[in-house]
Design a protein around this motif. Structure first.
Motif, mmCIF file in Angstrom:
data_model
loop_
_atom_site.group_PDB
_atom_site.id
_atom_site.type_symbol
_atom_site.label_atom_id
_atom_site.label_comp_id
_atom_site.label_asym_id
_atom_site.label_seq_id
_atom_site.Cartn_x
_atom_site.Cartn_y
_atom_site.Cartn_z
ATOM 1 N N ARG A 148 0.791 -0.961 -0.112
ATOM 2 C CA ARG A 148 -0.300 -0.043 -0.238
ATOM 3 C C ARG A 148 1.058 1.359 -0.116
ATOM 4 O O ARG A 148 1.364 1.361 0.726
ATOM 5 C CB ARG A 148 -1.185 -0.221 1.376
ATOM 6 N N CYS A 149 0.279 2.502 -0.800
ATOM 7 C CA CYS A 149 1.400 4.089 -1.373
ATOM 8 C C CYS A 149 0.341 4.948 -0.977
ATOM 9 O O CYS A 149 -1.268 4.398 -1.324
ATOM 10 C CB CYS A 149 1.930 3.254 -2.272
ATOM 11 N N ASN A 150 0.887 6.024 -0.740
ATOM 12 C CA ASN A 150 0.017 6.865 -1.209
ATOM 13 C C ASN A 150 0.618 7.366 -2.823
ATOM 14 O O ASN A 150 1.785 7.569 -2.825
ATOM 15 C CB ASN A 150 0.529 8.338 0.382
ATOM 16 N N ILE A 151 0.051 8.382 -3.667
ATOM 17 C CA ILE A 151 -0.060 8.755 -4.333
ATOM 18 C C ILE A 151 -0.364 10.593 -4.808
ATOM 19 O O ILE A 151 -1.566 10.362 -4.035
ATOM 20 C CB ILE A 151 -0.064 7.677 -5.451
ATOM 21 N N THR A 152 0.268 11.267 -4.892
ATOM 22 C CA THR A 152 0.193 12.593 -4.886
ATOM 23 C C THR A 152 0.898 13.145 -6.238
ATOM 24 O O THR A 152 1.653 12.438 -6.737
ATOM 25 C CB THR A 152 0.699 13.319 -4.081
ATOM 26 N N GLY A 153 -0.298 14.201 -6.246
ATOM 27 C CA GLY A 153 0.906 15.220 -7.384
ATOM 28 C C GLY A 153 -0.309 14.803 -9.147
ATOM 29 O O GLY A 153 0.769 14.923 -10.424
ATOM 30 N N LEU A 154 -1.283 13.859 -8.985
ATOM 31 C CA LEU A 154 -1.544 13.445 -10.231
ATOM 32 C C LEU A 154 -3.311 14.650 -10.266
ATOM 33 O O LEU A 154 -3.268 15.014 -9.746
ATOM 34 C CB LEU A 154 -2.312 11.921 -9.791
ATOM 35 N N ASP A 155 -3.045 15.023 -12.029
ATOM 36 C CA ASP A 155 -3.777 16.014 -11.911
ATOM 37 C C ASP A 155 -5.020 15.382 -12.070
ATOM 38 O O ASP A 155 -6.692 16.367 -12.524
ATOM 39 C CB ASP A 155 -3.752 16.903 -13.506
ATOM 40 N N CYS A 156 -6.254 14.154 -12.678
ATOM 41 C CA CYS A 156 -6.919 13.842 -13.500
ATOM 42 C C CYS A 156 -7.186 12.284 -13.640
ATOM 43 O O CYS A 156 -5.839 11.619 -13.235
ATOM 44 C CB CYS A 156 -7.100 14.886 -14.399
ATOM 45 N N PRO A 157 -8.521 12.074 -13.031
ATOM 46 C CA PRO A 157 -9.213 10.904 -13.325
ATOM 47 C C PRO A 157 -7.887 9.848 -13.899
ATOM 48 O O PRO A 157 -7.822 8.860 -14.430
ATOM 49 C CB PRO A 157 -10.779 10.522 -13.261
ATOM 50 N N HIS A 158 -8.226 10.620 -15.067
ATOM 51 C CA HIS A 158 -8.107 9.985 -15.968
ATOM 52 C C HIS A 158 -6.228 9.661 -17.029
ATOM 53 O O HIS A 158 -6.164 8.381 -17.143
ATOM 54 C CB HIS A 158 -8.134 10.652 -17.408
ATOM 55 N N CYS A 159 -5.560 10.263 -15.836
ATOM 56 C CA CYS A 159 -3.992 10.002 -16.156
ATOM 57 C C CYS A 159 -4.324 8.991 -15.098
ATOM 58 O O CYS A 159 -2.893 7.796 -15.132
ATOM 59 C CB CYS A 159 -3.129 11.538 -15.759
ATOM 60 N N ALA A 160 -4.673 9.014 -14.050
ATOM 61 C CA ALA A 160 -4.870 8.270 -13.393
ATOM 62 C C ALA A 160 -4.538 6.552 -14.329
ATOM 63 O O ALA A 160 -4.201 5.716 -13.567
ATOM 64 C CB ALA A 160 -5.414 8.586 -12.282
ATOM 65 N N GLN A 161 -5.826 6.191 -14.899
ATOM 66 C CA GLN A 161 -6.213 5.298 -14.947
ATOM 67 C C GLN A 161 -4.700 4.484 -16.037
ATOM 68 O O GLN A 161 -3.621 3.969 -15.987
ATOM 69 C CB GLN A 161 -7.149 5.033 -15.997
ATOM 70 N N LYS A 162 -3.957 5.672 -16.382
ATOM 71 C CA LYS A 162 -3.240 6.001 -17.587
ATOM 72 C C LYS A 162 -2.442 4.652 -17.186
ATOM 73 O O LYS A 162 -1.653 4.099 -16.958
ATOM 74 C CB LYS A 162 -2.679 6.244 -18.217
ATOM 75 N N LEU A 163 -2.027 5.998 -15.732
ATOM 76 C CA LEU A 163 -0.365 5.558 -14.391
ATOM 77 C C LEU A 163 -1.148 4.101 -14.548
ATOM 78 O O LEU A 163 -0.221 3.261 -14.081
ATOM 79 C CB LEU A 163 -0.552 5.902 -14.078
ATOM 80 N N GLU A 164 -1.790 3.968 -13.818
ATOM 81 C CA GLU A 164 -2.145 2.519 -13.026
ATOM 82 C C GLU A 164 -2.385 0.956 -13.751
ATOM 83 O O GLU A 164 -1.856 0.480 -13.387
ATOM 84 C CB GLU A 164 -3.852 2.142 -12.623
ATOM 85 N N ASN A 165 -2.336 1.410 -15.740
ATOM 86 C CA ASN A 165 -2.218 0.472 -16.629
ATOM 87 C C ASN A 165 -0.789 0.242 -16.498
ATOM 88 O O ASN A 165 -0.663 -0.988 -16.648
ATOM 89 C CB ASN A 165 -2.536 0.563 -17.870
ATOM 90 N N LEU A 166 -0.353 1.232 -16.374
ATOM 91 C CA LEU A 166 1.262 1.174 -16.986
ATOM 92 C C LEU A 166 1.932 0.216 -15.570
ATOM 93 O O LEU A 166 2.939 -0.441 -16.155
ATOM 94 C CB LEU A 166 2.314 2.379 -16.882
ATOM 95 N N ILE A 167 1.288 0.732 -14.777
ATOM 96 C CA ILE A 167 2.152 0.107 -13.022
ATOM 97 C C ILE A 167 1.526 -1.355 -13.489
ATOM 98 O O ILE A 167 2.371 -2.572 -13.112
ATOM 99 C CB ILE A 167 1.505 0.577 -12.046
ATOM 100 N N LYS A 168 -0.007 -2.255 -13.747
ATOM 101 C CA LYS A 168 -0.041 -3.089 -14.051
ATOM 102 C C LYS A 168 0.808 -3.543 -14.849
ATOM 103 O O LYS A 168 0.616 -5.495 -14.474
ATOM 104 C CB LYS A 168 -1.739 -3.160 -14.607
ATOM 105 N N LYS A 169 1.523 -3.306 -15.751
ATOM 106 C CA LYS A 169 2.800 -4.718 -16.966
ATOM 107 C C LYS A 169 3.363 -4.306 -16.187
ATOM 108 O O LYS A 169 4.257 -5.734 -16.787
ATOM 109 C CB LYS A 169 2.711 -3.818 -18.331
#
Length: 73
Positions: free
Chosen positions: A4-25
């Motif tokens: 479990r991590c805290n994440i800050t600095g994201l601008d929008c939910p759409h960007c969050a989804q893209k980053l999540e997909n990159l981390i899932k890889k």
């Protein structure tokens, strides 16, 4: 193991989804909750939590400037 991590600095939910997909890889799975500023990464049972967090930070750095990922206490 779930890390479990805290994440800050994201601008929008759409960007969050893209980053999540990159981390899932890179890992078995990941769940990023934009509104809560929470990132849960599924890693192997013998994974080092700090190394996993550092790898997620590396991915975030390549995605967008200003994102910070830290282990949750």
């Amino acid at each position: 193991m779930k890390i479990r991590c805290n994440i800050t600095g994201l601008d929008c939910p759409h960007c969050a989804q893209k980053l999540e997909n990159l981390i899932k890889k890179e890992f078995a799975g990941a769940a990023l909750n934009f509104s809560l500023g929470s990132l849960v990464i599924d890693a192997t049972d013998d994974a080092d939590e700090e190394a996993v967090c550092a790898k997620a930070q590396e991915i975030a750095n390549g995605f967008e400037d200003g994102i910070s990922i830290e282990l949750r206490d």
